[in-house]
Enzyme design. Structure first.
Site, PDB file in Angstrom:
ATOM      1  N   ILE A  30       0.827  -1.214   0.000  1.00 32.23           N
ATOM      2  CA  ILE A  30       0.000   0.000   0.000  1.00 32.23           C
ATOM      3  C   ILE A  30       0.862   1.266   0.000  1.00 32.23           C
ATOM      4  O   ILE A  30       0.388   2.335  -0.386  1.00 32.23           O
ATOM      5  CB  ILE A  30      -0.967  -0.037   1.214  1.00 32.23           C
ATOM      6  CG1 ILE A  30      -2.198   0.818   0.964  1.00 32.23           C
ATOM      7  CG2 ILE A  30      -0.262   0.335   2.502  1.00 32.23           C
ATOM      8  CD1 ILE A  30      -3.314   0.589   1.960  1.00 32.23           C
ATOM      9  N   ASN A  86      11.524  -8.574   7.253  1.00 31.31           N
ATOM     10  CA  ASN A  86      11.892  -7.868   8.466  1.00 31.31           C
ATOM     11  C   ASN A  86      11.384  -8.645   9.679  1.00 31.31           C
ATOM     12  O   ASN A  86      10.283  -9.196   9.646  1.00 31.31           O
ATOM     13  CB  ASN A  86      11.284  -6.463   8.461  1.00 31.31           C
ATOM     14  CG  ASN A  86      11.767  -5.637   7.278  1.00 31.31           C
ATOM     15  OD1 ASN A  86      12.920  -5.785   6.858  1.00 31.31           O
ATOM     16  ND2 ASN A  86      10.904  -4.798   6.729  1.00 31.31           N
ATOM     17  N   GLY A  92      12.635  -3.876  11.879  1.00 34.10           N
ATOM     18  CA  GLY A  92      11.673  -2.912  11.341  1.00 34.10           C
ATOM     19  C   GLY A  92      10.330  -3.524  10.971  1.00 34.10           C
ATOM     20  O   GLY A  92       9.591  -2.959  10.166  1.00 34.10           O
ATOM     21  N   HIS A  99       5.914 -11.762   5.841  1.00 39.75           N
ATOM     22  CA  HIS A  99       5.713 -11.322   4.457  1.00 39.75           C
ATOM     23  C   HIS A  99       7.082 -11.102   3.829  1.00 39.75           C
ATOM     24  O   HIS A  99       8.005 -10.584   4.450  1.00 39.75           O
ATOM     25  CB  HIS A  99       4.868 -10.047   4.399  1.00 39.75           C
ATOM     26  CG  HIS A  99       5.275  -9.002   5.387  1.00 39.75           C
ATOM     27  ND1 HIS A  99       4.921  -9.057   6.721  1.00 39.75           N
ATOM     28  CD2 HIS A  99       6.016  -7.882   5.240  1.00 39.75           C
ATOM     29  CE1 HIS A  99       5.431  -8.014   7.348  1.00 39.75           C
ATOM     30  NE2 HIS A  99       6.113  -7.289   6.477  1.00 39.75           N
ATOM     31  N   LEU A 100       7.150 -11.519   2.582  1.00 42.06           N
ATOM     32  CA  LEU A 100       8.368 -11.337   1.794  1.00 42.06           C
ATOM     33  C   LEU A 100       8.167 -10.105   0.928  1.00 42.06           C
ATOM     34  O   LEU A 100       7.263 -10.071   0.086  1.00 42.06           O
ATOM     35  CB  LEU A 100       8.578 -12.585   0.942  1.00 42.06           C
ATOM     36  CG  LEU A 100       9.867 -12.702   0.133  1.00 42.06           C
ATOM     37  CD1 LEU A 100      11.085 -12.710   1.054  1.00 42.06           C
ATOM     38  CD2 LEU A 100       9.831 -13.983  -0.696  1.00 42.06           C
ATOM     39  N   HIS A 101       8.986  -9.070   1.182  1.00 46.30           N
ATOM     40  CA  HIS A 101       8.947  -7.882   0.325  1.00 46.30           C
ATOM     41  C   HIS A 101       9.691  -8.207  -0.970  1.00 46.30           C
ATOM     42  O   HIS A 101      10.823  -8.720  -0.926  1.00 46.30           O
ATOM     43  CB  HIS A 101       9.688  -6.702   0.967  1.00 46.30           C
ATOM     44  CG  HIS A 101       9.051  -6.145   2.200  1.00 46.30           C
ATOM     45  ND1 HIS A 101       8.273  -5.008   2.186  1.00 46.30           N
ATOM     46  CD2 HIS A 101       9.098  -6.546   3.499  1.00 46.30           C
ATOM     47  CE1 HIS A 101       7.888  -4.728   3.416  1.00 46.30           C
ATOM     48  NE2 HIS A 101       8.374  -5.642   4.241  1.00 46.30           N
TER      49      HIS A 101
HETATM   50  P1  AMP Z   1       7.085  -4.548   7.562  1.00 47.21           P
HETATM   51  O1  AMP Z   1       7.476  -3.177   8.035  1.00 47.21           O
HETATM   52  O2  AMP Z   1       8.201  -5.383   7.051  1.00 47.21           O
HETATM   53  O3  AMP Z   1       6.264  -5.276   8.633  1.00 47.21           O
HETATM   54  O4  AMP Z   1       6.165  -4.316   6.307  1.00 47.21           O
HETATM   55  C1  AMP Z   1       4.787  -4.130   6.360  1.00 47.21           C
HETATM   56  C2  AMP Z   1       4.371  -3.641   5.008  1.00 47.21           C
HETATM   57  O5  AMP Z   1       2.965  -3.788   4.888  1.00 47.21           O
HETATM   58  C3  AMP Z   1       4.689  -2.164   4.761  1.00 47.21           C
HETATM   59  O6  AMP Z   1       5.516  -2.048   3.601  1.00 47.21           O
HETATM   60  C4  AMP Z   1       3.307  -1.534   4.566  1.00 47.21           C
HETATM   61  O7  AMP Z   1       3.319  -0.493   3.602  1.00 47.21           O
HETATM   62  C5  AMP Z   1       2.476  -2.731   4.124  1.00 47.21           C
HETATM   63  N1  AMP Z   1       1.060  -2.629   4.370  1.00 47.21           N
HETATM   64  C6  AMP Z   1       0.448  -2.255   5.523  1.00 47.21           C
HETATM   65  N2  AMP Z   1      -0.881  -2.314   5.393  1.00 47.21           N
HETATM   66  C7  AMP Z   1      -1.129  -2.739   4.124  1.00 47.21           C
HETATM   67  C8  AMP Z   1      -2.313  -2.999   3.388  1.00 47.21           C
HETATM   68  N3  AMP Z   1      -3.535  -2.828   3.918  1.00 47.21           N
HETATM   69  N4  AMP Z   1      -2.193  -3.415   2.106  1.00 47.21           N
HETATM   70  C9  AMP Z   1      -0.972  -3.576   1.546  1.00 47.21           C
HETATM   71  N5  AMP Z   1       0.182  -3.365   2.202  1.00 47.21           N
HETATM   72  C10 AMP Z   1       0.108  -2.942   3.477  1.00 47.21           C
END
Ligand code: AMP
Ligand code: ZN
Length: 113
Positions: A30, A86, A92, A99-101
């Site tokens: 997002i 992360n 972070g 989740h895998l970025h």
């Molecule tokens: P992390 O900081 O590694 O836990 O990453 C969490 C990620 O989730 C961040 O990059 C956010 O931008 C993303 N995120 C949070 N809420 C949503 C959502 N509703 N849809 C898509 N991505 C999201």
């Protein structure tokens, strides 16, 4: 369980899903940090990588395989991309469902901040 990414996997909360199967869901972040920024999540709730169990090894491999397949399909696999997970405070992590970025389609620097 009150988990944002479980809710996205169950389609109780809308996300821009780019791929899904019986084990994983991939959707656009997002708040993208690159022209392509996709999150690949397991349908199974695993809070952090510290909570990964022996039986989850194949699932994590499937997450990586999903990411590389999406990169190939979108045409930036050969240019390159980054996969990152992360974990907890120092890593972070802000959403406690692993989740895998996947970041792609721009030059990324190293090390990350
Ligand atoms: P992390 O900081 O590694 O836990 O990453 C969490 C990620 O989730 C961040 O990059 C956010 O931008 C993303 N995120 C949070 N809420 C949503 C959502 N509703 N849809 C898509 N991505 C999201
Ligand atoms: Zn969850």
């Amino acid at each position: 369980m009150d988990c944002l990414f479980c809710a996205i996997a169950a389609k109780k909360i809308t996300a821009d899903i780019v791929y899904e199967d019986d084990k994983v869901v991939a959707f656009n972040d997002i708040d993208p940090k690159a022209p392509t920024h996709i999150l690949v999540i397991p349908r199974k709730h695993i809070a952090t990588i510290n909570d990964m169990e022996t039986d989850d090894k194949e699932l994590l491999g499937h997450m990586a395989y999903t990411a590389k397949s999406i990169a190939a399909e979108k045409g930036f696999a050969e240019d390159g991309f980054r996969l990152a997970m992360n974990c907890n405070g120092h890593g972070g992590q802000t959403v406690f469902h692993i989740h895998l970025h996947m970041l792609g389609e721009r030059q990324l620097s190293w090390p990350p901040g």
